[in-house]
Design a protein around this motif. Sequence first.
Motif, short mmCIF file in Angstrom:
data_model
loop_
_atom_site.label_atom_id
_atom_site.label_comp_id
_atom_site.label_asym_id
_atom_site.label_seq_id
_atom_site.Cartn_x
_atom_site.Cartn_y
_atom_site.Cartn_z
N GLU A 174 0.83 -1.21 0.00
CA GLU A 174 0.00 0.00 0.00
C GLU A 174 0.86 1.26 0.00
N ASN A 175 1.96 1.18 0.73
CA ASN A 175 2.83 2.36 0.82
C ASN A 175 3.48 2.70 -0.53
N GLU A 176 3.69 1.68 -1.37
CA GLU A 176 4.48 1.91 -2.59
C GLU A 176 3.86 2.95 -3.52
N TYR B 124 0.34 10.16 -0.62
CA TYR B 124 -0.09 11.10 0.42
C TYR B 124 1.03 11.30 1.45
N HIS B 125 1.88 10.29 1.61
CA HIS B 125 2.85 10.34 2.70
C HIS B 125 4.18 11.03 2.39
N PRO B 126 4.63 11.09 1.12
CA PRO B 126 6.02 11.52 0.91
C PRO B 126 6.38 12.86 1.55
N ASP C 281 12.94 5.83 6.29
CA ASP C 281 11.71 6.54 6.64
C ASP C 281 10.50 5.63 6.50
N ASP C 282 10.41 4.97 5.34
CA ASP C 282 9.24 4.15 5.06
C ASP C 282 9.15 2.97 6.04
N SER C 283 10.29 2.35 6.31
CA SER C 283 10.28 1.18 7.20
C SER C 283 9.74 1.56 8.56
FE LIG Z 1 7.85 6.50 0.99
#
Ligand SMILES: [Fe+2]
Lengths: 73, 416
Positions: free
Chosen positions: B198-200, B204-206, B352-354
Amino acid sequence: MDQWIIASEFAEVAVSLDTDANGPRLRVEDLRGGRVRYLDALELESVVWLSDERVRELLDPSAGRWSDRPADG
Amino acid sequence: MTVQYSELIQPERVHGSLYTDPSIFAEELERIWYRTWVCVGHVSEVARPGDYVRKNVAAQDVIMTRSADGEVGLLLNRCAHRGNLVCEDRRGNSSSFRCPYHGWTYRNTGELLGYPYNQGYGGKNKLELGLGRVPRVDIYQGFVFASFAAEGPTLKEHLGAAAGELDRLARLSPEGEVELTAGWLRHRAKANWKLLVENETDGYHPQFVHGSVFSVTGSPIGALYSDKSTAVTRDLGGGHSENDLRPEFRRAARPMGWFGTSEARVPDYVAKMRALHGEQAEEILIEGAPHVMVFPNLFIAEISVFTIQPTAVDETVQNVTAVQLKGAPEMNRRLLSQCVGSVGPAGMLLADDSEMYERNQRGMAARRPEWLDIRRGVGRERIDENGFRIGAANDETGMRGFWAHYRGLMEEGAAQ
Ligand SMILES: [Fe+2]
Ligand code: FES
């Protein structure tokens, strides 16, 4: 004497050129089993020309070291 | 009790148990990971006869090999005698594999060559045993895919519109081929695999999660995901989705702009591309590489390729390597260093993502509220000229597409 180690997780051999005899030969040593074999030019040429089928037979563990019959070599 | 996926997966929300329930995870292995097509690796990883690399399809330990006649195959890493691992190294070159337990020896096609002291089995060639093979292996643009189901949709059918994105990556090479030869890093995250997926393509998050990286590097990426951006998130069908940043890249009209570099820095590459593609080279160089999530486990983020491997309901290994373009040494050096900087062991983006996936997983241990919301952009989605559903770059359109496909697979032929 230049020596190459050719190794994988399955086998480990040292290969070098031996010039002690009257002509050159390839010295191949099984570093895990300790056994050494010399291969002369004609033998090496024959290895190059062996069919895949014959090479496959050589890879059968029962063909040599782990044969039920006494080793022939 | 059978899980009612239609209740847990609704158009605008999904239930938290989907990420935490071990029985759902077990069912996913059967219905998704051991049934559909999963990306295993790339043909360039086994370029020469005898080359092998160890891979995984979820918990299955798989050996990708190239046989003497050049065929790429996938064997299961399990001795036919007593089940030992036949192969231990991550990569090597050998025409044959010898099991360390009792010396049974196999061709790298899986065929049993022999066993020590064969009289115990009545002599030579008495056993009809071999290594297991993945029933279906297919290749697209060099990417090797596996399916444990002997029958089902073809790889082409599975890829659908996502195939075009792999084409778009390959055409960036002056020889039309990608190579994944830079080696893989393996990152373990304490999070359910679907959080990674889902994150890939979550645009919205970057700006929040990667804000500090963007500000130190002066990266223009954040703006691509702002409300002013003309970039879109596209549901490609089949659970695949992408962040299509091309509208913004076209507007800037800078060759190599997508890569944050300029023609002056990679002159040979640009010259080769122009020689090959003529006028169309400008378009290719401006539009750049895709940002696409291919269901269920291949993610291409412009310069990096990821494969996702679930290992437990709350643990996932993410394998990552740099895109390398055949015939483009100038580009390859830069691709590698950018990839290392962003998703390497000290890479800033991946760290960050992890942190976010793992926090998500931990947060979900709390039982209320039970649902995760995926409605962002529902009211402003539209259908593009090719019939795909699109939303703004920072909408959750891709996630909704993922869940619709997931639900179909999990319910398909389920015991009533
Ligand atoms: Fe990311
Ligand atoms: S388990 Fe592999 S040879 Fe016995």
